[in-house]
Design an enzyme around this catalytic site. Structure first.
Site, mmCIF file in Angstrom:
data_model
loop_
_atom_site.group_PDB
_atom_site.id
_atom_site.type_symbol
_atom_site.label_atom_id
_atom_site.label_comp_id
_atom_site.label_asym_id
_atom_site.label_seq_id
_atom_site.Cartn_x
_atom_site.Cartn_y
_atom_site.Cartn_z
ATOM 1 N N TYR A 86 0.822 -1.342 0.017
ATOM 2 C CA TYR A 86 0.016 -0.017 -0.059
ATOM 3 C C TYR A 86 0.834 1.196 0.096
ATOM 4 O O TYR A 86 0.534 2.170 -0.890
ATOM 5 C CB TYR A 86 -0.839 0.065 1.402
ATOM 6 C CG TYR A 86 -1.816 -1.209 1.353
ATOM 7 C CD1 TYR A 86 -3.300 -0.927 0.749
ATOM 8 C CD2 TYR A 86 -1.530 -2.324 1.827
ATOM 9 C CE1 TYR A 86 -4.117 -1.933 0.780
ATOM 10 C CE2 TYR A 86 -2.633 -3.283 2.000
ATOM 11 C CZ TYR A 86 -3.731 -3.171 1.532
ATOM 12 O OH TYR A 86 -4.766 -4.275 1.565
ATOM 13 N N ASN A 158 -7.224 4.077 -3.287
ATOM 14 C CA ASN A 158 -7.716 2.942 -2.527
ATOM 15 C C ASN A 158 -9.013 3.418 -1.754
ATOM 16 O O ASN A 158 -8.658 4.257 -0.936
ATOM 17 C CB ASN A 158 -6.636 2.266 -1.761
ATOM 18 C CG ASN A 158 -7.177 1.241 -0.743
ATOM 19 O OD1 ASN A 158 -7.913 0.338 -1.311
ATOM 20 N ND2 ASN A 158 -6.849 1.478 0.396
ATOM 21 N N GLU A 159 -10.000 3.006 -1.847
ATOM 22 C CA GLU A 159 -11.443 3.365 -0.917
ATOM 23 C C GLU A 159 -11.238 4.912 -0.901
ATOM 24 O O GLU A 159 -11.961 5.305 0.184
ATOM 25 C CB GLU A 159 -11.278 2.722 0.388
ATOM 26 C CG GLU A 159 -11.114 1.217 0.187
ATOM 27 C CD GLU A 159 -11.270 0.460 1.465
ATOM 28 O OE1 GLU A 159 -11.493 1.139 2.623
ATOM 29 O OE2 GLU A 159 -11.489 -0.786 1.383
ATOM 30 N N ASP A 201 -15.880 -2.245 -0.769
ATOM 31 C CA ASP A 201 -17.251 -2.946 -1.316
ATOM 32 C C ASP A 201 -18.581 -2.299 -0.557
ATOM 33 O O ASP A 201 -19.137 -3.051 0.333
ATOM 34 C CB ASP A 201 -17.114 -4.504 -0.955
ATOM 35 C CG ASP A 201 -18.228 -5.207 -1.324
ATOM 36 O OD1 ASP A 201 -19.095 -4.738 -2.156
ATOM 37 O OD2 ASP A 201 -18.356 -6.324 -1.142
ATOM 38 N N GLU A 266 -8.936 -6.764 -1.665
ATOM 39 C CA GLU A 266 -8.719 -7.509 -0.042
ATOM 40 C C GLU A 266 -9.842 -8.494 -0.103
ATOM 41 O O GLU A 266 -11.097 -8.144 -0.650
ATOM 42 C CB GLU A 266 -8.730 -6.315 0.537
ATOM 43 C CG GLU A 266 -7.863 -5.305 0.911
ATOM 44 C CD GLU A 266 -7.998 -4.230 2.036
ATOM 45 O OE1 GLU A 266 -9.086 -4.325 2.380
ATOM 46 O OE2 GLU A 266 -7.017 -3.362 1.875
ATOM 47 N N TYR A 298 -6.251 -10.464 3.200
ATOM 48 C CA TYR A 298 -6.139 -9.360 3.798
ATOM 49 C C TYR A 298 -5.700 -10.240 5.159
ATOM 50 O O TYR A 298 -6.682 -10.531 5.792
ATOM 51 C CB TYR A 298 -7.112 -8.360 3.857
ATOM 52 C CG TYR A 298 -6.539 -7.254 4.681
ATOM 53 C CD1 TYR A 298 -5.933 -5.988 4.063
ATOM 54 C CD2 TYR A 298 -7.130 -6.789 5.888
ATOM 55 C CE1 TYR A 298 -5.483 -4.917 5.008
ATOM 56 C CE2 TYR A 298 -6.643 -5.896 6.950
ATOM 57 C CZ TYR A 298 -5.955 -4.876 6.367
ATOM 58 O OH TYR A 298 -5.254 -3.950 6.803
#
Ligand SMILES: *[C@@H]1O[C@H](CO)[C@@H](O)[C@H](O)[C@H]1NC(C)=O
Ligand SMILES: *[C@@H]1O[C@H](CO)[C@@H](O)[C@H](O)[C@H]1NC(C)=O
Ligand SMILES: *[C@@H]1O[C@H](CO)[C@@H](O)[C@H](O)[C@H]1NC(C)=O
Length: 481
Positions: A86, A158-159, A201, A266, A298
């Site tokens: 990450y 990411n998110e 998600d 993940e 993850y």
């Protein structure tokens, strides 16, 4: 097999073996040498969580070869073929770690951002964070990793979107960053490197996020702002679930028509804990594998949020946790020669054309007029960034793990080594069918010039047993790095 062996023997004598760089074709990752579609069998690798990236002390998860050697050896045993990392420092040298993972037959998915201020987009006010120094940092990550053949792709975000509210603000900016990265790669890398988004998600916004990033503006064929891959961090399969109750079936229906590879960046819900990882059979089974390209568990190391497969101790020793052996046993139930041996369809898929009607959720951004590159950025895209650290694969030489590694029952694992694979080979889980084994590595050569061709068989039969230890901690939620 014989034919391949002869070729690789010649190759290995003259150059350092490397995994084959993968390409995106339609909705699949494809190995251009074999024509096979590739399934990600991944693990998130960020020891220390976000604190594992510490630019003040020149520390990040891929800057210490001894640590990478230890962990690559363990991941080889487990059956991993991809790591996701990450937070990285573009000014550090990652050659030894990248070369170890390459030799171990593993790809790398790299996030270009970090949680530090100025190193990622702000979800609510992205315009305040989209400026030259930020974009330059993402380009510096490209420079650092573009030379590694085992680089699988970059995540531009990411998110960043976690609800309708951030879905209102962030999408055009994520798409702009994706565009800038792809333009930079086009000018400064010698192969196409996929760039895409890793989504939370959150079902309210998942479909819109996917469509927003996969669509093509004005139907343009080479729209540089279009994502090459779409991944999701999904925790909907918990405990003894199944294809339906986990709602994996809904995800498969949703992504059936995807124009880009979709996979879990993940997965691995940890309530209940310890985990049983029955989703492995579903992810790599026939219900999903024609739509999904696998997933990333993850995560490798135990952190505060309790998702670890191993406990990394302060002295560098490692204790395997029961989740490690459980996951290994779930992989071993599948025939990965077959899973990875499916011919790619070779189909290119026309993406949907971006339009307001593609976006369903009221409030989610449906404006495809993207912010232009901030002042200074076009010059970087044209001429390259100033100072760069360009990675390359090096001869590793030493494959032996020096740290102590204890199994779940406390037994020390002996003779742990990374086993360099032959040119073009990827790491695969050891299946139970081919499964017998040869001790834990002592009979294996650690000589790079003698490539191994057989699937890994480093796990002693005794160690394959599911450990009986039950973890005592119960997780009540998670914070993702
Ligand atoms: C871009 O990144 C490089 C490498 O980190 C750094 O040396 C340089 O100062 C940065 N340039 C800008 C304009 O931020
Ligand atoms: C595949 O889907 C069918 C129908 O929903 C289901 O019964 C079956 O258990 C699924 N298989 C796996 C391995 O999840
Ligand atoms: C779409 O975004 C652009 C750039 O931010 C802006 O100029 C334009 O007014 C927006 N269009 C609509 C319909 O809101």
């Amino acid at each position: 097999m014989l034919f391949r062996a002869a070729l690789t023997a010649i190759g290995a004598a003259t150059s350092v073996a490397a995994v084959t760089s993968l390409e995106v074709q339609g909705s699949q990752f494809v190995n251009p040498k074999t024509g096979d579609a590739f399934q990600v069998v991944g693990v998130a690798y960020q020891i220390g969580g976000s604190a594992g990236y510490d630019p003040v002390h020149n520390k990040d998860p891929l800057s210490n070869g001894d640590i990478c050697r230890r962990d690559a050896a363990l991941m080889q045993m487990l059956g991993i073929n991809t790591i996701r990392v990450y937070n990285l420092d573009p000014n550090l040298n990652h050659d030894e770690c990248a070369s170890i993972f390459n030799a171990a037959g593993m790809y790398m998915l790299i996030d270009v951002n970090s949680p530090l201020v100025g190193e990622s987009l702000n979800s609510f006010e992205p315009w305040t964070s989209y400026y030259e120094a930020y974009v330059n940092r993402t380009f510096a990550i490209v420079e650092n990793f573009k030379g590694y053949p085992n680089l699988l792709g970059f995540f531009s975000g990411n998110e960043v979107i976690d609800a309708v509210k951030t879905g209102a603000t962030a999408p055009p900016y994520i798409r702009a960053v994706t565009r800038d990265l792809k333009n930079y790669i086009k000018n400064h890398a010698d192969r196409e490197i996929p760039v895409g988004y890793s989504a939370a998600d959150v079902r309210d916004v998942l479909e819109d996020s996917w469509n927003y990033f996969q669509c093509s503006i004005e139907g343009e064929k080479d729209d540089m702002s279009r994502a090459d891959i779409f991944a999701l961090n999904s925790y909907s399969w918990c405990g003894d679930s199944n294809f339906h109750d986990s709602s994996y079936d809904q995800l498969v229906s949703l992504f059936k028509t995807t124009s880009v590879p979709v996979f879990y960046s993940e997965f691995g819900c940890n309530t209940p804990s310890p985990r049983i990882f029955t989703e492995i059979g579903a992810i790599y089974g026939s219900n999903m594998s024609s739509v999904f390209s696998g997933g990333v568990v993850y995560e490798f190391s135990q952190e505060d949020n309790d998702y670890g497969l191993v406990q990394v101790n302060d002295d560098g020793s490692v204790d395997l946790l029961s989740d490690f052996r459980t996951l290994q046993n779930q992989y071993a139930k599948l025939d990965f020669e077959a899973v990875q041996g499916v011919k790619a369809t070779g189909k290119s898929i026309t993406p949907p054309t971006c339009s307001e009607s593609l976006i369903k959720e009221d409030g989610f951004n449906n404006n495809f007029t993207l912010p232009v590159p901030p002042p200074g950025v076009q010059k970087l895209i044209d001429n390259g960034i100033g100072k760069k650290v360009n990675g390359k694969i090096i001869d590793v030489g030493d494959w032996k793990v020096t740290q102590t590694v204890n199994d779940v029952d406390g037994t020390k694992l002996t003779n742990l080594v990374v086993k360099p694979l032959a040119d073009g080979e990827i790491n695969n889980p050891t299946s139970t069918e081919s499964g017998s084994s040869s001790g834990s590595g002592n009979s294996e050569t650690s000589d790079n010039a003698s490539p191994r061709l057989a699937p890994l068989s480093s796990i002693s039969a005794a160690l394959l047993a599911v450990p009986a230890i039950v973890a005592t901690s119960f997780a009540i939620g998670f914070t993702l790095v």
